[in-house]
Write a protein that holds these residues in place. Structure first.
Motif, PDB file in Angstrom:
ATOM      1  N   LYS A  99       0.817  -1.212   0.000  1.00  0.00           N
ATOM      2  CA  LYS A  99       0.000   0.000   0.000  1.00  0.00           C
ATOM      3  C   LYS A  99       0.853   1.266   0.000  1.00  0.00           C
ATOM      4  O   LYS A  99       0.517   2.256  -0.660  1.00  0.00           O
ATOM      5  CB  LYS A  99      -0.920  -0.002   1.221  1.00  0.00           C
ATOM      6  CG  LYS A  99      -1.995  -1.071   1.195  1.00  0.00           C
ATOM      7  CD  LYS A  99      -2.934  -0.882   0.028  1.00  0.00           C
ATOM      8  CE  LYS A  99      -4.032  -1.923   0.030  1.00  0.00           C
ATOM      9  NZ  LYS A  99      -4.929  -1.769  -1.147  1.00  0.00           N
ATOM     10  N   GLU A 153       2.186   1.787  -3.530  1.00  0.00           N
ATOM     11  CA  GLU A 153       1.126   2.211  -4.445  1.00  0.00           C
ATOM     12  C   GLU A 153       0.769   3.680  -4.259  1.00  0.00           C
ATOM     13  O   GLU A 153       0.330   4.340  -5.209  1.00  0.00           O
ATOM     14  CB  GLU A 153      -0.123   1.347  -4.240  1.00  0.00           C
ATOM     15  CG  GLU A 153       0.019  -0.085  -4.730  1.00  0.00           C
ATOM     16  CD  GLU A 153      -1.213  -0.921  -4.420  1.00  0.00           C
ATOM     17  OE1 GLU A 153      -2.110  -0.409  -3.699  1.00  0.00           O
ATOM     18  OE2 GLU A 153      -1.289  -2.077  -4.868  1.00  0.00           O
ATOM     19  N   ASN A 154       0.958   4.185  -3.038  1.00  0.00           N
ATOM     20  CA  ASN A 154       0.576   5.569  -2.733  1.00  0.00           C
ATOM     21  C   ASN A 154       1.785   6.440  -2.413  1.00  0.00           C
ATOM     22  O   ASN A 154       1.656   7.439  -1.709  1.00  0.00           O
ATOM     23  CB  ASN A 154      -0.394   5.575  -1.541  1.00  0.00           C
ATOM     24  CG  ASN A 154      -1.711   4.891  -1.850  1.00  0.00           C
ATOM     25  OD1 ASN A 154      -2.611   5.470  -2.455  1.00  0.00           O
ATOM     26  ND2 ASN A 154      -1.836   3.632  -1.431  1.00  0.00           N
ATOM     27  N   CYS A 163       1.573  10.299  -2.962  1.00  0.00           N
ATOM     28  CA  CYS A 163       0.829  11.115  -1.991  1.00  0.00           C
ATOM     29  C   CYS A 163       0.885  10.410  -0.638  1.00  0.00           C
ATOM     30  O   CYS A 163      -0.157  10.189  -0.005  1.00  0.00           O
ATOM     31  CB  CYS A 163      -0.601  11.360  -2.448  1.00  0.00           C
ATOM     32  SG  CYS A 163      -1.482   9.881  -2.985  1.00  0.00           S
ATOM     33  N   PHE A 178      -1.862   9.429   2.569  1.00  0.00           N
ATOM     34  CA  PHE A 178      -2.143   8.026   2.837  1.00  0.00           C
ATOM     35  C   PHE A 178      -1.909   7.711   4.312  1.00  0.00           C
ATOM     36  O   PHE A 178      -2.687   6.986   4.937  1.00  0.00           O
ATOM     37  CB  PHE A 178      -1.256   7.137   1.957  1.00  0.00           C
ATOM     38  CG  PHE A 178      -1.397   5.666   2.252  1.00  0.00           C
ATOM     39  CD1 PHE A 178      -2.577   4.998   1.967  1.00  0.00           C
ATOM     40  CD2 PHE A 178      -0.355   4.956   2.828  1.00  0.00           C
ATOM     41  CE1 PHE A 178      -2.713   3.643   2.244  1.00  0.00           C
ATOM     42  CE2 PHE A 178      -0.481   3.612   3.110  1.00  0.00           C
ATOM     43  CZ  PHE A 178      -1.667   2.950   2.816  1.00  0.00           C
ATOM     44  N   SER A 228      -9.257  10.568  -0.291  1.00  0.00           N
ATOM     45  CA  SER A 228      -8.796   9.200  -0.556  1.00  0.00           C
ATOM     46  C   SER A 228      -9.543   8.569  -1.715  1.00  0.00           C
ATOM     47  O   SER A 228      -8.972   7.766  -2.462  1.00  0.00           O
ATOM     48  CB  SER A 228      -8.967   8.347   0.702  1.00  0.00           C
ATOM     49  OG  SER A 228     -10.337   8.133   0.997  1.00  0.00           O
ATOM     50  N   HIS A 243      -7.774  10.276  -4.918  1.00  0.00           N
ATOM     51  CA  HIS A 243      -6.325  10.355  -5.084  1.00  0.00           C
ATOM     52  C   HIS A 243      -5.567   9.121  -4.608  1.00  0.00           C
ATOM     53  O   HIS A 243      -4.484   8.838  -5.134  1.00  0.00           O
ATOM     54  CB  HIS A 243      -5.778  11.580  -4.338  1.00  0.00           C
ATOM     55  CG  HIS A 243      -6.229  12.894  -4.916  1.00  0.00           C
ATOM     56  ND1 HIS A 243      -7.472  13.440  -4.644  1.00  0.00           N
ATOM     57  CD2 HIS A 243      -5.607  13.762  -5.756  1.00  0.00           C
ATOM     58  CE1 HIS A 243      -7.588  14.595  -5.284  1.00  0.00           C
ATOM     59  NE2 HIS A 243      -6.485  14.817  -5.960  1.00  0.00           N
ATOM     60  N   LEU A 244      -6.078   8.403  -3.621  1.00  0.00           N
ATOM     61  CA  LEU A 244      -5.345   7.269  -3.078  1.00  0.00           C
ATOM     62  C   LEU A 244      -5.755   5.974  -3.769  1.00  0.00           C
ATOM     63  O   LEU A 244      -6.894   5.813  -4.194  1.00  0.00           O
ATOM     64  CB  LEU A 244      -5.586   7.141  -1.571  1.00  0.00           C
ATOM     65  CG  LEU A 244      -5.175   8.336  -0.716  1.00  0.00           C
ATOM     66  CD1 LEU A 244      -5.447   8.046   0.753  1.00  0.00           C
ATOM     67  CD2 LEU A 244      -3.712   8.692  -0.923  1.00  0.00           C
ATOM     68  N   LYS A 245      -4.814   5.059  -3.871  1.00  0.00           N
ATOM     69  CA  LYS A 245      -5.063   3.750  -4.465  1.00  0.00           C
ATOM     70  C   LYS A 245      -5.382   2.773  -3.339  1.00  0.00           C
ATOM     71  O   LYS A 245      -4.489   2.233  -2.698  1.00  0.00           O
ATOM     72  CB  LYS A 245      -3.847   3.285  -5.261  1.00  0.00           C
ATOM     73  CG  LYS A 245      -3.516   4.196  -6.445  1.00  0.00           C
ATOM     74  CD  LYS A 245      -2.285   3.705  -7.197  1.00  0.00           C
ATOM     75  CE  LYS A 245      -1.957   4.621  -8.362  1.00  0.00           C
ATOM     76  NZ  LYS A 245      -0.747   4.166  -9.090  1.00  0.00           N
TER      77      LYS A 245
END
Length: 244
Positions: free
Chosen positions: A124, A127-128, A131, A135, A222, A225-227
């Protein structure tokens, strides 16, 4: 785990000479501890402050759950705003101490005991990475794993200490705010009837509403913008507790 032993005032020596201080494990122990420290604080404010800070940093540095009781105690002892400032600072400093201890001595142990959780967090984070700070705020507001684990695992997954520190400082403000405000409100209650008064209930409701604002903003961020997996995005609905 005992904090130590403090001499009580001469007025209380008829009951007992010494009182053993320990971390509270339930609300009754918390109430008794708050009453004693409030009395002792009248003449030894600096000593009580030092004792509280040392106990808080000890729990945070060694990833001992249960700091919510100390947050409530801070509200009862130091008031809502001083208590919030104190708990926010101690939480971030203590968590950073835990981070540094884990980086120096605990990497192999954390990976050995929690391999799946470390792997999930590593994935995780990568992936983020673009940003990462937001996260980390998301993880503090809607934890997929307990906060004590995040403190231990963050150096292993290469989270910079500066971003770690400020994500704890900012991300746990709503949680600290609720606990401290609750402690401040309950310390003013002298009877069971007062708990269910409109004034107390409105104060608790206002505290909860204010604490929801940062979480709502981060949740909106989130989603765009967040994965995150669907399970991660719904964690705020499934997980109503924090373990600090």
């Amino acid at each position: 785990m005992p904090w130590g032993v403090l001499e009580k005032s001469p007025e209380e020596n008829d009951c007992c000479d010494l009182m053993s201080l320990k971390f509270p494990s339930d609300l009754e122990e918390l109430r008794e501890l708050a009453e004693f420290l409030q009395y002792y604080k009248q003449e030894h404010q600096s000593y009580v402050l030092l004792l509280f800070c040392a106990a808080y940093l000890y729990k945070q540095s060694f990833a001992i759950p249960g700091s919510s009781f100390l947050n409530i105690l801070a509200g009862a002892l130091f008031g809502p705003w001083m208590g919030l400032l104190l708990c926010s600072a101690l939480t971030s400093v203590g968590a950073t101490c835990c981070y540094l201890l884990s980086r120096a001595f605990g990497k192999q142990l954390v990976v050995y005991w929690f391999p799946d959780k470390v792997a999930m967090l590593q994935r995780k984070v990568e992936e983020n990475r673009s940003c990462l700070f937001f996260f980390l705020l998301f993880l503090r507001l809607f934890p997929m794993t307990p906060n004590w684990f995040l403190n231990l695992a963050s150096p292993i997954v290469n989270i910079p200490v500066s971003q770690f520190f400020f994500s704890v400082l900012i991300g746990l403000i709503p949680y600290n705010f609720i606990c401290v405000q609750t402690g401040a409100i309950l310390s003013q209650i002298t009877s069971l009837d007062a708990i269910f008064s409109w004034g107390t209930l409105l104060k608790l409701l206002a505290t909860a509403m204010v604490a929801l604002i940062p979480g709502t903003l981060i949740k909106q961020f989130s989603q765009t913008h967040l994965k995150l997996d669907e399970k991660d995005q719904s964690v705020c609905l499934l997980n109503g507790r924090k373990s600090t």
